[in-house]
Scaffold this motif. Structure first.
Motif, mmCIF file in Angstrom:
data_model
loop_
_atom_site.group_PDB
_atom_site.id
_atom_site.type_symbol
_atom_site.label_atom_id
_atom_site.label_comp_id
_atom_site.label_asym_id
_atom_site.label_seq_id
_atom_site.Cartn_x
_atom_site.Cartn_y
_atom_site.Cartn_z
ATOM 1 N N GLY B 39 0.823 -1.208 0.000
ATOM 2 C CA GLY B 39 0.000 0.000 0.000
ATOM 3 C C GLY B 39 0.851 1.249 0.000
ATOM 4 N N LEU B 40 1.915 1.211 0.766
ATOM 5 C CA LEU B 40 2.784 2.389 0.870
ATOM 6 C C LEU B 40 3.430 2.705 -0.469
ATOM 7 N N TYR B 41 3.981 1.657 -1.100
ATOM 8 C CA TYR B 41 4.630 1.898 -2.398
ATOM 9 C C TYR B 41 3.606 2.388 -3.429
ATOM 10 N N GLY B 42 2.427 1.728 -3.392
ATOM 11 C CA GLY B 42 1.381 2.142 -4.347
ATOM 12 C C GLY B 42 0.963 3.586 -4.127
ATOM 13 N N ALA B 43 0.852 3.976 -2.855
ATOM 14 C CA ALA B 43 0.448 5.356 -2.570
ATOM 15 C C ALA B 43 1.501 6.335 -3.064
ATOM 16 N N ALA B 44 2.775 5.986 -2.849
ATOM 17 C CA ALA B 44 3.839 6.884 -3.295
ATOM 18 C C ALA B 44 3.788 7.057 -4.813
ATOM 19 N N PHE B 45 3.617 5.928 -5.513
ATOM 20 C CA PHE B 45 3.530 5.957 -6.965
ATOM 21 C C PHE B 45 2.359 6.821 -7.424
ATOM 22 N N GLY B 46 1.193 6.560 -6.769
ATOM 23 C CA GLY B 46 -0.007 7.314 -7.149
ATOM 24 C C GLY B 46 0.164 8.802 -6.908
ATOM 25 N N CYS B 47 0.822 9.154 -5.799
ATOM 26 C CA CYS B 47 1.062 10.574 -5.511
ATOM 27 C C CYS B 47 1.876 11.220 -6.612
ATOM 28 N N ALA B 48 2.906 10.473 -7.059
ATOM 29 C CA ALA B 48 3.754 11.036 -8.113
ATOM 30 C C ALA B 48 2.939 11.326 -9.358
ATOM 31 N N PHE B 49 2.037 10.407 -9.693
ATOM 32 C CA PHE B 49 1.207 10.628 -10.880
ATOM 33 C C PHE B 49 0.177 11.724 -10.647
ATOM 34 N N GLY B 50 -0.408 11.676 -9.440
ATOM 35 C CA GLY B 50 -1.489 12.613 -9.187
ATOM 36 C C GLY B 50 -1.021 14.031 -8.964
ATOM 37 N N ALA B 51 0.271 14.186 -8.727
ATOM 38 C CA ALA B 51 0.786 15.522 -8.419
ATOM 39 C C ALA B 51 0.611 16.477 -9.580
ATOM 40 N N VAL B 52 0.631 15.955 -10.808
ATOM 41 C CA VAL B 52 0.582 16.858 -11.967
ATOM 42 C C VAL B 52 -0.759 17.589 -12.044
ATOM 43 N N PRO B 53 -1.907 16.860 -12.112
ATOM 44 C CA PRO B 53 -3.165 17.616 -12.162
ATOM 45 C C PRO B 53 -3.456 18.350 -10.873
ATOM 46 N N PHE B 54 -2.978 17.781 -9.763
ATOM 47 C CA PHE B 54 -3.220 18.442 -8.478
ATOM 48 C C PHE B 54 -2.539 19.801 -8.452
ATOM 49 N N TYR B 55 -1.305 19.847 -8.928
ATOM 50 C CA TYR B 55 -0.561 21.109 -8.970
ATOM 51 C C TYR B 55 -1.283 22.133 -9.827
ATOM 52 N N ARG B 56 -1.791 21.644 -10.964
ATOM 53 C CA ARG B 56 -2.500 22.555 -11.864
ATOM 54 C C ARG B 56 -3.743 23.137 -11.179
ATOM 55 N N LEU B 57 -4.533 22.248 -10.537
ATOM 56 C CA LEU B 57 -5.750 22.708 -9.867
ATOM 57 C C LEU B 57 -5.409 23.683 -8.747
ATOM 58 N N TRP B 58 -4.370 23.353 -8.013
ATOM 59 C CA TRP B 58 -3.949 24.206 -6.882
ATOM 60 C C TRP B 58 -3.624 25.600 -7.388
ATOM 61 N N CYS B 59 -2.828 25.663 -8.444
ATOM 62 C CA CYS B 59 -2.432 26.961 -8.976
ATOM 63 C C CYS B 59 -3.637 27.719 -9.484
ATOM 64 N N GLU B 60 -4.551 27.007 -10.158
ATOM 65 C CA GLU B 60 -5.746 27.682 -10.665
ATOM 66 C C GLU B 60 -6.561 28.250 -9.528
ATOM 67 N N HIS B 61 -6.677 27.450 -8.451
ATOM 68 C CA HIS B 61 -7.506 27.876 -7.322
ATOM 69 C C HIS B 61 -6.925 29.108 -6.659
ATOM 70 N N PHE B 62 -5.629 29.097 -6.455
ATOM 71 C CA PHE B 62 -5.000 30.207 -5.752
ATOM 72 C C PHE B 62 -4.502 31.283 -6.694
ATOM 73 N N GLY B 63 -4.750 31.130 -7.978
ATOM 74 C CA GLY B 63 -4.414 32.188 -8.914
ATOM 75 C C GLY B 63 -2.933 32.344 -9.155
ATOM 76 N N LEU B 64 -2.170 31.291 -8.934
ATOM 77 C CA LEU B 64 -0.738 31.396 -9.213
ATOM 78 C C LEU B 64 -0.516 30.901 -10.627
ATOM 79 N N GLU B 65 -0.495 31.837 -11.560
ATOM 80 C CA GLU B 65 -0.359 31.396 -12.949
ATOM 81 C C GLU B 65 1.071 31.491 -13.375
ATOM 82 N N GLY B 66 1.591 30.399 -13.891
ATOM 83 C CA GLY B 66 2.914 30.466 -14.480
ATOM 84 C C GLY B 66 2.761 30.644 -15.971
ATOM 85 N N ASP B 67 3.509 31.565 -16.555
ATOM 86 C CA ASP B 67 3.372 31.801 -17.986
ATOM 87 C C ASP B 67 4.110 30.730 -18.752
#
Lengths: 116, 278
Positions: B39-67
């Motif tokens: 479970g631990l390894y799977g969670a770590a793997f999933g986090c790595a994959f999920g970080a990409v859309p999560f980062y995008r949503l986070w930035c959109e929510h807080f208005g941190l736009e990178g050009d």
């Protein structure tokens, strides 16, 4: 030359491909641009106005992402007028130097004449 | 070590059932630990994959736009050599299979490095059917290709050309200012850009376009029937379903006057004019 072939591999365009203008919404602007370019010896810089018109037409009709014109490199710094001004400036500079040099030559010849 | 000593103690000083119980509990614990690990390894793997859309949503929510997507083409910091001009010739090649015209509108253009320029190609589809094409390009000399930057063009994408359609295809490009400092291109004044328009191997897009066109027409015909039927009187469900499921022959589809359907007022006017003439 062969070392660079991998670097030169064609990449896609930065903003993706232009959607095709199937409804001919910007055909007039394109025609005007083509006519202008024919007049001005195929120099796109001198037809900036029509270029801007065409791109704005595309943006208005949803065929291109909206963006600042200055970001697209179409600001006043790169216009034809500034180029001509620079040309004129350099030309004047050269003329000044020439006239100065001619004066020097005259002066020196007069001096040598006086000495003689 | 402590646990192992416990085991030994139980092994020596207890009955058989106690030993079995300890063994099964031991196995259970190991199994639990294994599942936790997976479970631990799977969670770590999933986090790595999920970080990409999560980062995008986070930035959109807080208005941190990178050009990241919006590149600046204004060449602000760079000093441009405005007087070193390049003559860029545009060429076109077509697939002999596809029956269309593909030519550049501007045969050659004079630009300097860093200048954003617009050039057009003209494509005309002589066929009666829609064709899907794919454009690629080549630049001569090859070293100059490194500096050819396209902002937008019609290449690298499947483009659909309707039958008997003429289109203006634009290319918006510039040459990077670094081309002036390339020692291999010191004496280079002429650059040739060659575009090739191939017929795409799978013409699925064209087929889809044709099918879509037909279904749109059929729907219009059905709606026309509905409107005509409603003029007579209100419809009940059976009639409605009947009209909806009418099948038209190909000839009927071709003969349908689509312009009259799209512009009912103008069509009515032109009809009146015709009647008044008669």
């Amino acid at each position: 030359m062969s070392n660079r072939s991998k670097q030169n591999a064609s990449k896609g365009p930065d903003k993706g491909a232009f959607p095709l203008d199937h409804f001919h919404e910007c055909d007039n602007e394109a025609k005007q641009y083509n006519q202008c370019i024919q007049k001005h010896e195929n120099m796109p810089k001198r037809c900036r106005k029509y270029q801007v018109d065409y791109l704005q037409c595309r943006m208005n009709n949803g065929l291109m992402e909206k963006e600042d014109l200055s970001k697209l490199g179409l600001g006043p710094e790169t216009s034809w007028e500034t180029e001509e001004q620079e040309k004129q400036f350099l030309f004047d500079k050269i003329n000044k130097m020439k006239s100065k040099a001619m004066e020097e030559v005259k002066r020196k010849s007069e001096e040598t004449n006086k000495q003689e | 070590m402590f646990k192992l000593s416990k085991l030994f103690y139980s092994f020596k000083h207890s009955s058989r059932s106690n030993i079995q119980h300890n063994l099964t509990s031991f196995k259970k614990k190991r199994r639990q630990e294994l599942l936790y690990n997976i479970g631990l390894y799977g969670a770590a793997f999933g986090c790595a994959f999920g970080a990409v859309p999560f980062y995008r949503l986070w930035c959109e929510h807080f208005g941190l736009e990178g050009d990241l997507d919006k590149k600046d083409y204004s060449m602000k910091g760079k000093k441009l050599d405005v007087f070193r001009k390049y003559h860029i010739e545009f060429g076109a090649e077509t697939d002999p299979e596809a029956n269309w015209e593909f030519l550049p509108v501007q045969q050659n253009v004079t630009v300097h490095a860093g200048e954003t320029a617009l050039v057009f190609y003209r494509a005309y589809n002589r066929n009666d059917k829609a064709v899907v094409g794919f454009a690629t390009y080549q630049i001569f000399p090859e070293d100059a290709g490194l500096y050819f930057a396209k902002i937008q063009c019609f290449c690298f994408n499947q483009q659909l050309l309707n039958p008997k359609e003429e289109l203006q295809l634009p290319i918006y490009f510039y040459f990077e200012p670094e081309i002036n400092e390339d020692p291999l291109l010191k004496k280079c004044e002429n650059i040739k850009v060659m575009y090739r328009f191939y017929k795409a191997k799978n013409q699925e897009l064209a087929q889809l376009a044709e099918n879509e066109y037909k279904t749109v027409k059929k729907n219009k015909m059905i709606l026309q029937k509905l409107r005509d039927a409603k003029k007579v009187g209100a419809l009940n469900e059976n009639d409605l379903n009947k009209i909806k499921s009418t099948k038209f022959t190909d000839q009927e589809i071709e003969d349908f006057d689509e312009w009259a359907y799209d512009n009912p007022l103008e069509a009515a006017e032109s009809q009146k004019q015709e009647e008044s003439k008669n």
